[in-house]
Design an enzyme around this catalytic site. Structure first.
Site, PDB file in Angstrom:
ATOM      1  N   ARG A 149     -19.514 -50.574  54.944  1.00 48.53           N
ATOM      2  CA  ARG A 149     -19.686 -52.012  55.128  1.00 48.53           C
ATOM      3  C   ARG A 149     -20.049 -52.370  56.555  1.00 48.53           C
ATOM      4  NH1 ARG A 149     -17.148 -55.220  51.387  1.00 48.53           N
ATOM      5  NH2 ARG A 149     -18.356 -56.867  52.396  1.00 48.53           N
ATOM      6  N   ASP A 213     -35.069 -55.350  53.613  1.00 44.14           N
ATOM      7  CA  ASP A 213     -34.027 -54.658  52.843  1.00 44.14           C
ATOM      8  C   ASP A 213     -34.237 -54.846  51.348  1.00 44.14           C
ATOM      9  OD1 ASP A 213     -33.181 -54.432  55.418  1.00 44.14           O
ATOM     10  OD2 ASP A 213     -31.300 -55.520  55.150  1.00 44.14           O
TER      11      ASP A 213
END
Length: 394
Positions: A149, A213
């Site tokens: 994360r 992304d």
């Protein structure tokens, strides 16, 4: 038992949350739900090989999937519409101590993945309503992720992408042509899907982000991207053979957590004001993406290393060391000390590395010293960060 990871349960509430999660994600034999109506969407981490962060400034990038890490979203039919909170990532209301609060927040941020699932489903429902596509079946949706994360590996957009893939599969069971057929009925092309994914983050959740992304996580594999305003989206994304890639390495440090929106905001203001250092810098980064594509096709890994190193050096000059961060600089320096070209995969916290050509065979050089030094600094090193892609139907 096919569970993922480890849960440190410190109180009755956490015990109940964990039991509830697995009660809804595993069957009576403690296996993941399977069979009729159960679908799984998957999306992997990503790494920018060259060009970033010019993608947010009308530039170009080359990116690849990192299938060492992935997010998966599972959907199964149910009487009511249910989003299952993850007992680790959506733990936001009760902790055993201030120490656990600190550690959990540093690793997972202030928000879990549940809001990403809801936002993806809401955007999907809006698209279907607009196209007059009925959604009559309810579902239970849950997620898992192995993507570290907040270290620049695009974990949040992976969960959203996986959720949209699962939704397309779940509601296309009666559609001719499967998920692709449903996309056609919705009037959405493959080149438009990255924008749909971005809309979930920007319009539904108010998260500042870019297309890079979402492009690589939807297209898969290895993709060269052109974000110039004059370039039509339908011709902006070019798939490249993943066989062109040399052996790559991924290093990340979970102590380097950050917010990419905050990182880019001051530079966006300078770009909009016409700051020549930023404007010319972004143009040079875009040119480095072109050089990387040329180097890949020629098998010139020395030139690819040069492009990667210059990518980071230029980013450092534009963003300044205070923003790049001391630990990030240490991580890049460590890689370069051991003969690796290195640059950020995203906005910091992780870097992609390539061994500079030597008489040794790439991918077989000793890494024990690198790994030990990295562990002392909180970094982790993953080998073989490359794999084939996944498209809309996967």
């Amino acid at each position: 038992i096919p569970v993922s990871g480890r849960f440190d349960i410190g109180n009755l509430s956490q015990y109940r949350d964990t039991l509830s999660f697995y009660a809804q994600t595993l069957d009576s034999e403690l296996k993941p739900h399977h069979g009729a109506g159960v679908v799984v969407g998957r999306a992997c981490a990503r790494a920018a090989l060259a060009g970033n962060p010019s993608d947010g400034f009308g530039g170009k990038t080359v990116s690849l999937l990192v299938t060492n890490y992935a997010a998966t979203v599972t959907m199964r039919p149910s009487e009511r519409l249910v989003f299952v909170p993850h007992p680790e990532y959506d733990k936001d209301h009760e902790f055993t101590s201030m120490g656990e609060l600190l550690l959990t927040t540093e690793l997972n941020g202030y928000y879990g993945g549940l809001r990403l699932l809801r936002a993806a489903a809401k955007r999907f429902a809006s698209l279907c309503e607009k196209a007059l596509v009925p959604l009559t079946a309810n579902f239970t949706m849950s997620y898992e992720t192995t993507i570290p994360r907040m270290v620049g590996l695009s974990g949040s957009s992976a969960i959203i992408t996986a959720a949209l893939r699962a939704l397309l599969k779940f509601y296309s069971t009666l559609e001719e042509g499967g998920p692709i057929g449903l996309l056609t009925r919705l009037g959405i092309s493959e080149a438009q899907m990255p924008q749909i994914i971005l809309d979930v983050e920007e319009k539904e959740l108010g998260i500042s982000a870019g297309l890079q992304d979402r492009v690589i996580q939807w297209y898969g594999g290895l993709v060269a991207m052109d974000f110039a305003p004059a370039t039509p989206r339908e011709s902006a994304y070019t798939r490249l053979p993943v066989e062109l890639l040399p052996p790559l390495y991924l290093a990340y440090n979970t102590r380097l957590l950050g917010d990419s929106g905050k990182v880019h905001s001051p530079v966006r203001a300078r770009f909009a004001a016409g700051d020549p250092e930023v404007v010319q810098g972004m143009a040079t980064l875009a040119a480095l993406a072109n050089l990387a594509v040329t180097a890949l096709h020629a098998g010139d890994y020395g030139a690819l290393c040069d492009a990667m190193d210059e990518n980071f050096n230029l980013r450092r000059r534009i963003y300044f060391d205070k923003v790049v961060g001391a630990r990030n600089l240490e991580m890049i320096s460590l890689a370069r000390t051991h003969g690796l070209a290195a640059k950020f995969t995203g906005s910091g916290g992780a870097c992609i590395c390539l061994k500079r050509p030597t008489t040794e065979s790439p991918g077989t050089f000793p890494l024990k010293a690198d790994e030990e030094a990295g562990r002392r600094g909180g970094a982790r090193l993953a080998r073989g960060a490359r794999a084939p892609g996944r498209g809309a139907a996967d």
